[in-house]
Design a protein around this motif. Structure first.
Motif, PDB file in Angstrom:
ATOM      1  N   GLY A   1       0.748  -1.248   0.000  1.00  0.00           N
ATOM      2  CA  GLY A   1       0.000   0.000   0.000  1.00  0.00           C
ATOM      3  C   GLY A   1       0.768   1.283   0.000  1.00  0.00           C
ATOM      4  N   ARG A   2       2.097   1.220   0.202  1.00  0.00           N
ATOM      5  CA  ARG A   2       2.870   2.467   0.238  1.00  0.00           C
ATOM      6  C   ARG A   2       4.278   2.221  -0.318  1.00  0.00           C
ATOM      7  N   SER A   3       4.308   1.701  -1.529  1.00  0.00           N
ATOM      8  CA  SER A   3       5.586   1.391  -2.154  1.00  0.00           C
ATOM      9  C   SER A   3       6.451   2.634  -2.295  1.00  0.00           C
ATOM     10  N   LYS A   4       7.739   2.472  -2.023  1.00  0.00           N
ATOM     11  CA  LYS A   4       8.702   3.549  -2.244  1.00  0.00           C
ATOM     12  C   LYS A   4       9.454   3.370  -3.557  1.00  0.00           C
TER      13      LYS A   4
ATOM     14  N   GLN B   1      -8.138   6.494  -6.736  1.00  0.00           N
ATOM     15  CA  GLN B   1      -9.160   6.280  -5.712  1.00  0.00           C
ATOM     16  C   GLN B   1      -8.562   6.446  -4.315  1.00  0.00           C
ATOM     17  N   VAL B   2      -7.344   5.933  -4.141  1.00  0.00           N
ATOM     18  CA  VAL B   2      -6.661   6.057  -2.854  1.00  0.00           C
ATOM     19  C   VAL B   2      -6.258   7.505  -2.606  1.00  0.00           C
ATOM     20  N   VAL B   3      -5.738   8.157  -3.635  1.00  0.00           N
ATOM     21  CA  VAL B   3      -5.354   9.564  -3.516  1.00  0.00           C
ATOM     22  C   VAL B   3      -6.552  10.403  -3.062  1.00  0.00           C
TER      23      VAL B   3
ATOM     24  N   ALA C   1      -0.999  11.512  -0.213  1.00  0.00           N
ATOM     25  CA  ALA C   1      -1.593  11.446  -1.550  1.00  0.00           C
ATOM     26  C   ALA C   1      -0.544  11.797  -2.592  1.00  0.00           C
ATOM     27  N   ALA C   2       0.205  12.863  -2.341  1.00  0.00           N
ATOM     28  CA  ALA C   2       1.267  13.268  -3.262  1.00  0.00           C
ATOM     29  C   ALA C   2       2.355  12.214  -3.341  1.00  0.00           C
ATOM     30  N   PHE C   3       2.626  11.557  -2.211  1.00  0.00           N
ATOM     31  CA  PHE C   3       3.633  10.492  -2.194  1.00  0.00           C
ATOM     32  C   PHE C   3       3.258   9.380  -3.164  1.00  0.00           C
TER      33      PHE C   3
ATOM     34  N   THR D   1       5.969  15.814  -4.644  1.00  0.00           N
ATOM     35  CA  THR D   1       6.186  16.451  -3.360  1.00  0.00           C
ATOM     36  C   THR D   1       5.048  17.411  -3.087  1.00  0.00           C
ATOM     37  N   VAL D   2       4.791  17.687  -1.819  1.00  0.00           N
ATOM     38  CA  VAL D   2       3.714  18.593  -1.434  1.00  0.00           C
ATOM     39  C   VAL D   2       4.099  19.290  -0.144  1.00  0.00           C
TER      40      VAL D   2
END
Length: 248
Positions: A188-191, A222-224, A237-239, A244-245
């Motif tokens: 869910g949060r791949s780098k 959808q996740v964003v 969301a930006a990640f 970047t945000v």
């Protein structure tokens, strides 16, 4: 041959988890294991926990699960920028407030490690599952780590393969005697640059284990939008969009 699916670091991203589980199902793989970190950073922490519980998927206690289960204070990390530090505090506090007491109790009872043994023909394969290392669920071991660290893990665990998550960066490293250390990446949060959901298939043969890292797309927008519509900072969301945000 026997196939086993291993995934990790869902971090509240239900659409990504659904995509991974559907891909595993399409492949006909019945054995599934999760290495932890079900919560934080996307808004569906309770739903993710509920799905893991409903499907009876064996799951380890990740560092984020432990923090939410036992209300462990958040400590700033030197590797994080000021904006990520601020966003991290807000996102974790969102989980503290929204994860149900029943689900916190579930997280508190998750095991720290799992050791598996499968017999293929006359061969026993020993598989060690950890969130990040044998001694901690909050140690960052990357592909660039000295090989001695991984060889020591294989020896200490007396296993043929050690599988980990935590860093959100997948890799495979092979060693003598057909042994492996593998990071299955993050659902869910791949780098990784592609931000795809990542998981691992272990192909167990009579003579060898062949690890296969699978990366698949999911409805990222959808996740964003889910993050942007929640109290979770837009940083995450930006990640996911690999941008970047600024965090206010």
């Amino acid at each position: 041959m026997l196939q086993i699916a291993v995934f990790s670091d869902v971090h509240g991203n239900l659409p990504a988890l659904d995509a991974v589980l559907e891909d595993i199902k399409k492949r006909g793989i019945e054995q599934k294991f999760c290495l932890g970190d079900l919560v934080d950073f996307a808004p569906w922490g309770n739903e993710v926990i509920g799905k893991i519980r409903d499907l009876n998927i064996p799951c380890l206690m990740g560092n984020h699960d432990e923090r939410i289960a036992f209300d462990i204070p958040v400590v700033p990390l030197s590797k994080h920028s000021e904006e990520e530090t601020n966003a991290r505090f807000i996102a974790i506090n969102h989980s503290r407030k929204n994860i149900t007491e029943e689900n916190k109790k579930f997280l508190s009872a998750l095991p720290f490690h799992l050791k598996l043994n499968y017999k293929i023909g006359k061969r026993h394969w020993n598989i060690q599952l950890v969130h990040s290392s044998l001694s901690s669920n909050d140690t960052y071991l990357y592909e660039t780590e000295n090989d001695e660290v991984f060889v020591d893990m294989l020896k200490e665990s007396q296993s043929d393969i050690v599988v980990m998550g935590h860093t959100h960066l997948s890799f495979k490293k092979s060693f003598e005697n057909k042994k492996w250390v593998v990071n299955c990446g993050s659902v869910g949060r791949s780098k990784e640059e592609n931000r795809l959901a990542s998981y691992l298939i272990l192909n167990l043969h009579r003579e060898e284990i062949i690890p296969e890292i699978v990366q698949i797309s999911y409805p990222l927008e959808q996740v964003v939008h889910g993050i942007e519509e929640s109290e979770i900072p837009d940083y995450y969301a930006a990640f996911l969009r690999n941008k970047t945000v600024s965090v206010i």
